[in-house]
Design an enzyme around this catalytic site. Structure first.
Site, mmCIF file in Angstrom:
data_model
loop_
_atom_site.group_PDB
_atom_site.id
_atom_site.type_symbol
_atom_site.label_atom_id
_atom_site.label_comp_id
_atom_site.label_asym_id
_atom_site.label_seq_id
_atom_site.Cartn_x
_atom_site.Cartn_y
_atom_site.Cartn_z
ATOM 1 C CD GLU A 1 41.419 34.904 24.594
ATOM 2 O OE1 GLU A 1 42.281 34.837 25.500
ATOM 3 O OE2 GLU A 1 40.461 34.116 24.522
ATOM 4 C CG HIS B 1 44.063 33.080 30.458
ATOM 5 N ND1 HIS B 1 44.903 33.606 29.498
ATOM 6 C CD2 HIS B 1 42.910 32.744 29.804
ATOM 7 C CE1 HIS B 1 44.291 33.606 28.327
ATOM 8 N NE2 HIS B 1 43.091 33.079 28.481
ATOM 9 C CD GLU B 2 39.965 30.664 31.211
ATOM 10 O OE1 GLU B 2 39.018 31.390 30.850
ATOM 11 O OE2 GLU B 2 40.715 30.069 30.406
ATOM 12 C CG HIS C 1 38.513 35.298 29.419
ATOM 13 N ND1 HIS C 1 38.507 36.056 28.268
ATOM 14 C CD2 HIS C 1 39.401 34.290 29.203
ATOM 15 C CE1 HIS C 1 39.353 35.534 27.392
ATOM 16 N NE2 HIS C 1 39.917 34.464 27.937
#
Length: 501
Positions: A298, A268-269, A272
């Protein structure tokens, strides 16, 4: 930036001023990351004061009176389309910054740092009373910010805060979108859970050593294209992405009995991080060179974690890496691994939620924080509001469990009200990006099945990352996918993945 006028100009002066601001923001990002990842506990008061001082300095730079004069002068200069877009973003940043006095910026930084630092020990102790005492001043400052922004912009209180993170989006539209999801989500969850009981999953057998987990996470980050020459992975209480585009700092958290939490949190990160690393280097230091909005940010993390991470081909890519990290076991067989990574089970913790139940966590927070900002609720009302919504949305009893209830996130500790809607808006955008990809790249799923992620990553780079803030959000979405935000893609994605014919 693109070609500048040959003579000194107001526009050039604005670019120089915002390049200076960017360099201070770089320092602010690294210091804030260190506060969460490495700072010893006794350093918090001094660090809070230093960050408040830096926030005040940045506020002075952003609100210098000469910027207003330069904006007026630059309007009359012969600028190209990219420069006009940057001027639009400079004006937006300046209007936001000048709505707040310096003392408010400093008070927010101090109150947020104190609340977040105390939260680290209060959450494990389930100390709602202590947390609430620190949250009250944070909320009062957020309300003051909302009032001043609303006076400047003409927006409603919650709209004014949300507009910082998601320019152009309004609470009424979010309420409409989330209201639709509220109608079909509980039934979908029940259908999926019932269906998945017919496909049992073999759970991995731990423990899984932290060094092995870290090595696995870094290996997967490399497969996802993260540049370790321009970033790093560390550990924090709550996973996040920070630092600066030139020096991206990602964090995760490890537990020895469940490698999936750290792995999927890291993926997930990494989404980003790839967005930040993929921003056009020629525009860095200027507002046009920043990520467009937090929902788009996001959408990148969820494109990585959910759209790619939940794909059967991604499970096949992961399987040998897991065997290499932890040794062979039946749970790592690709079909079982895919079932494990797409298991739907209502749970208490947002950051551990699957993609089907995740929107419920966001809807709950949106409804509560909107009521808080608009004065319809107070801090003491949060537990009861939380309990009622967790029961109605996910069928879970959270009474008395503050640690895994309203104390689980850090967003409210620093006053980031208006951010939470971006998570589910981002999930909707991510589904829309992949629907557009499948239209543009008919062989996309076959490529992912073969372990080749480059078509998906290249599409995101060309359509999202490289565009930065050149376009307003609706226009960027139109250019990338052929339409503005269409939540129908999100429901279609969930039904296709979890309720296939």
């Amino acid at each position: 930036m693109t070609t500048e006028p040959s003579a000194a100009s107001a526009y050039q002066a604005l670019c120089a001023a915002f390049a200076r601001i960017h360099r201070y923001e770089h320092l602010q990002g690294i210091v804030s990351w260190d506060q969460a990842a490495y700072m010893p506990p006794a350093g918090n008061e001094a660090r809070a004061a230093a960050l408040a001082e830096l926030a005040a300095l940045l506020h002075r730079l952003r609100t210098e009176p000469k910027i207003g004069h330069l904006l007026t002068q630059a309007d009359a200069e012969p600028l190209d389309a990219v420069q006009r877009a940057n001027l639009r973003e400079i004006r937006r940043h300046w209007l936001l910054a000048t709505a707040w006095p310096e003392d408010l910026v400093e008070r927010r930084a101090l109150a947020g740092a104190r609340c977040e630092h105390a939260w680290r020990s209060q959450r494990p102790a389930n100390d709602w009373a202590g947390f609430a005492a620190n949250l009250r001043p944070v909320l009062e400052i957020a309300r003051e910010e909302a009032r001043l922004l609303a006076e400047r912009s003409g927006l409603g209180l919650y709209d004014a805060l949300m507009d910082q993170y998601e320019p152009g989006m309004r609470a009424a539209e979010v309420a409409r979108l989330f209201g639709e999801v509220r109608r079909w989500l509980p039934g979908l969850i029940q259908q999926v859970v019932a269906r998945q009981t017919q496909a049992p999953v073999i759970d991995p057998v731990g423990p899984f050593s932290v060094p092995a987990q870290r090595g696995l996470c870094e290996q997967v980050m490399r497969r996802l294209g993260f540049d370790f020459q321009a970033g790093r992975l560390d550990v924090s209480t709550h996973p996040f992405s920070g630092g600066a585009p030139e020096d991206v700092r990602l964090t995760t958290r490890f537990v020895e009995d469940n490698f999936v939490l750290a792995l999927m949190g890291t993926i997930h990160e990494t989404g980003h991080g790839r967005y930040e690393q993929g921003l056009p280097r020629a525009w860095l230091g200027q507002p046009i060179g920043a990520a467009r909005s937090m929902a788009l940010h996001e959408s990148q993390s969820l494109s990585f974690e959910m759209q790619l991470g939940g794909h059967p081909g991604f499970a096949r890519l992961l399987a040998p890496l897991l065997v290499e990290a932890f040794g062979a076991q039946p749970a790592f067989e690709p079909l079982n691994l895919h079932r494990l990574l797409t298991r739907v089970k209502p749970g208490l913790i947002r950051v551990e939620a699957d993609e089907v139940t995740y929107p419920a966590h966001v809807i709950l927070r949106f409804e509560i924080e909107r009521a808080l900002i608009e004065g319809e609720a107070e801090v003491d009302d949060i537990p009861a509001m939380w309990d009622e919504r967790m029961q109605s949305l996910l069928g879970l009893d959270t009474r008395g469990n503050f640690r895994d209830g309203p104390m689980q996130d850090i967003h409210w500790t620093d006053g980031s009200f208006g951010y939470f809607p971006c998570y589910s808006l981002g999930a909707m955008y991510a589904a829309q990006w992949f629907a557009a990809m499948r239209r543009d790249l008919p062989g996309l799923d076959a490529s992912i099945d073969a372990g080749d992620l480059s078509p998906a990553l290249d599409w995101l780079s060309a359509r999202i990352w490289s565009q930065a803030s050149q376009w307003p959000t609706d226009e960027l979405a139109q250019r990338a996918s052929g339409e503005t935000l269409n939540p129908a893609h999100f429901r279609a994605h969930l039904e296709r993945r979890y309720l296939p014919d």
